[in-house]
Design an enzyme around this catalytic site. Structure first.
Site, PDB file in Angstrom:
ATOM      1  N   ASP A   7       0.851  -1.183   0.000  1.00 43.36           N
ATOM      2  CA  ASP A   7       0.000   0.000   0.000  1.00 43.36           C
ATOM      3  C   ASP A   7       0.889   1.237   0.000  1.00 43.36           C
ATOM      4  O   ASP A   7       2.038   1.194   0.455  1.00 43.36           O
ATOM      5  CB  ASP A   7      -0.918   0.014   1.227  1.00 43.36           C
ATOM      6  CG  ASP A   7      -1.906   1.174   1.189  1.00 43.36           C
ATOM      7  OD1 ASP A   7      -2.631   1.292   0.188  1.00 43.36           O
ATOM      8  OD2 ASP A   7      -1.932   1.963   2.144  1.00 43.36           O
ATOM      9  N   GLU A   9       0.783   5.760   0.502  1.00 43.14           N
ATOM     10  CA  GLU A   9       0.079   7.009   0.789  1.00 43.14           C
ATOM     11  C   GLU A   9       0.727   8.095  -0.062  1.00 43.14           C
ATOM     12  O   GLU A   9       1.939   8.047  -0.318  1.00 43.14           O
ATOM     13  CB  GLU A   9       0.164   7.367   2.274  1.00 43.14           C
ATOM     14  CG  GLU A   9      -0.496   6.355   3.199  1.00 43.14           C
ATOM     15  CD  GLU A   9      -1.981   6.184   2.957  1.00 43.14           C
ATOM     16  OE1 GLU A   9      -2.624   7.145   2.464  1.00 43.14           O
ATOM     17  OE2 GLU A   9      -2.507   5.095   3.242  1.00 43.14           O
ATOM     18  N   GLU A  52      -6.577  18.822   3.669  1.00 46.59           N
ATOM     19  CA  GLU A  52      -7.465  17.678   3.425  1.00 46.59           C
ATOM     20  C   GLU A  52      -6.670  16.387   3.273  1.00 46.59           C
ATOM     21  O   GLU A  52      -7.051  15.330   3.794  1.00 46.59           O
ATOM     22  CB  GLU A  52      -8.311  17.917   2.171  1.00 46.59           C
ATOM     23  CG  GLU A  52      -9.355  19.005   2.315  1.00 46.59           C
ATOM     24  CD  GLU A  52      -8.783  20.411   2.150  1.00 46.59           C
ATOM     25  OE1 GLU A  52      -7.570  20.534   1.871  1.00 46.59           O
ATOM     26  OE2 GLU A  52      -9.555  21.383   2.281  1.00 46.59           O
ATOM     27  N   HIS A 150      -5.288   6.689   7.547  1.00 46.32           N
ATOM     28  CA  HIS A 150      -4.686   5.745   6.624  1.00 46.32           C
ATOM     29  C   HIS A 150      -3.185   5.674   6.894  1.00 46.32           C
ATOM     30  O   HIS A 150      -2.528   6.700   7.097  1.00 46.32           O
ATOM     31  CB  HIS A 150      -4.915   6.181   5.176  1.00 46.32           C
ATOM     32  CG  HIS A 150      -6.327   6.060   4.732  1.00 46.32           C
ATOM     33  ND1 HIS A 150      -6.682   5.656   3.465  1.00 46.32           N
ATOM     34  CD2 HIS A 150      -7.495   6.285   5.389  1.00 46.32           C
ATOM     35  CE1 HIS A 150      -7.998   5.637   3.356  1.00 46.32           C
ATOM     36  NE2 HIS A 150      -8.510   6.030   4.507  1.00 46.32           N
ATOM     37  N   ASP A 155      -2.335  -0.512   6.733  1.00 45.67           N
ATOM     38  CA  ASP A 155      -3.300  -0.915   5.714  1.00 45.67           C
ATOM     39  C   ASP A 155      -2.852  -2.177   4.993  1.00 45.67           C
ATOM     40  O   ASP A 155      -3.679  -3.003   4.589  1.00 45.67           O
ATOM     41  CB  ASP A 155      -3.528   0.214   4.713  1.00 45.67           C
ATOM     42  CG  ASP A 155      -4.376   1.342   5.306  1.00 45.67           C
ATOM     43  OD1 ASP A 155      -4.751   1.239   6.490  1.00 45.67           O
ATOM     44  OD2 ASP A 155      -4.645   2.328   4.599  1.00 45.67           O
TER      45      ASP A 155
END
Length: 230
Positions: A7, A9, A52, A150, A155
């Protein structure tokens, strides 16, 4: 069989627009069993991020400012993943970013042929259901309480549990070999008792009736001839 659950980010949704990877997490599976080996790296994206985006993964520019650039960790990352299968949820997103970074660092790209997309698998197995990672964790009773934001490694660990559970289509305890689970299920449902063969005694009357019946069958398999040819 070696698989890498992976995974990432990022700073946003599109590397072509300047977004970059900020974290990579990988979990190694050997024969569908977590080996305990992981790869985890925070990366300095060399750019700013919106509030955000920071709210999604919790990684601030200040935190990432002293982390290595992708080009500095590319070789270690490629060494860890090797040539093995990459298990990714919504693989096009992560692969797009990884290959953008690898190309920028003048490193070999990752082939999509080696990717197993668990999002595609989940949509096929559970049509009409929500199949994001949180929903799949709920479906298989995977504890995702630590997932307040996250995180690439967390994850990947959760996805590894979900992936193994989807393979068996049932709850599977993280760390338990799939082969062991299957054997346990079989042993619960299959009786190992061996029964002695039964013996049946035939009376003379029954034998006579059987012979008379078979004699009526032309060219019977038992070689019993009709009375006129006996």
């Amino acid at each position: 069989m070696r698989e890498i659950v992976l995974d990432t980010e990022t700073t946003g949704l599109d590397p072509e627009s300047g977004d970059r990877i900020v974290e990579i997490g990988c979990v190694e599976l050997i024969n569908h069993t977590p080996s305990g080996k992981t790869y985890h790296q925070y990366i300095n994206p060399e750019r700013s991020m919106s509030e955000e985006v920071i709210a999604v993964h919790g990684l601030t520019e200040e935190f990432l400012s002293d982390k290595p650039k992708f080009s500095e960790i590319a070789d270690d990352f490629l060494k860890f993943v090797g040539d093995d299968v990459l298990v990714i949820h919504n693989a096009p997103f992560d692969m797009k970013f990884l290959n953008f970074e690898l190309k920028k660092a003048n490193r070999p790209l990752l082939s999509f042929d080696r990717v197993f997309d668990t999002l595609v698998m989940a949509r096929q197995k559970y049509p009409g259901s929500r199949v994001n990672l949180n929903e799949l964790c709920k479906r298989f009773s995977v504890d995702a309480s630590r997932r307040t934001v996250h995180g690439a490694l967390l994850d990947s660990e959760l996805l590894a549990e979900v992936y193994l559970a989807m393979i068996l289509d049932k709850e599977l305890k993280f760390g338990q070999p799939a082969e062991k689970q299957i054997k346990n299920d079989i042993s619960k449902n299959v009786s190992r008792e061996t029964l002695a063969p039964r013996e049946f005694a035939i009376s003379p009357e029954e034998m006579e009736a059987h012979t008379a019946f078979v004699q009526k069958i032309k060219n019977n398999l038992w070689g019993i001839l009709p009375p006129e040819k006996a």
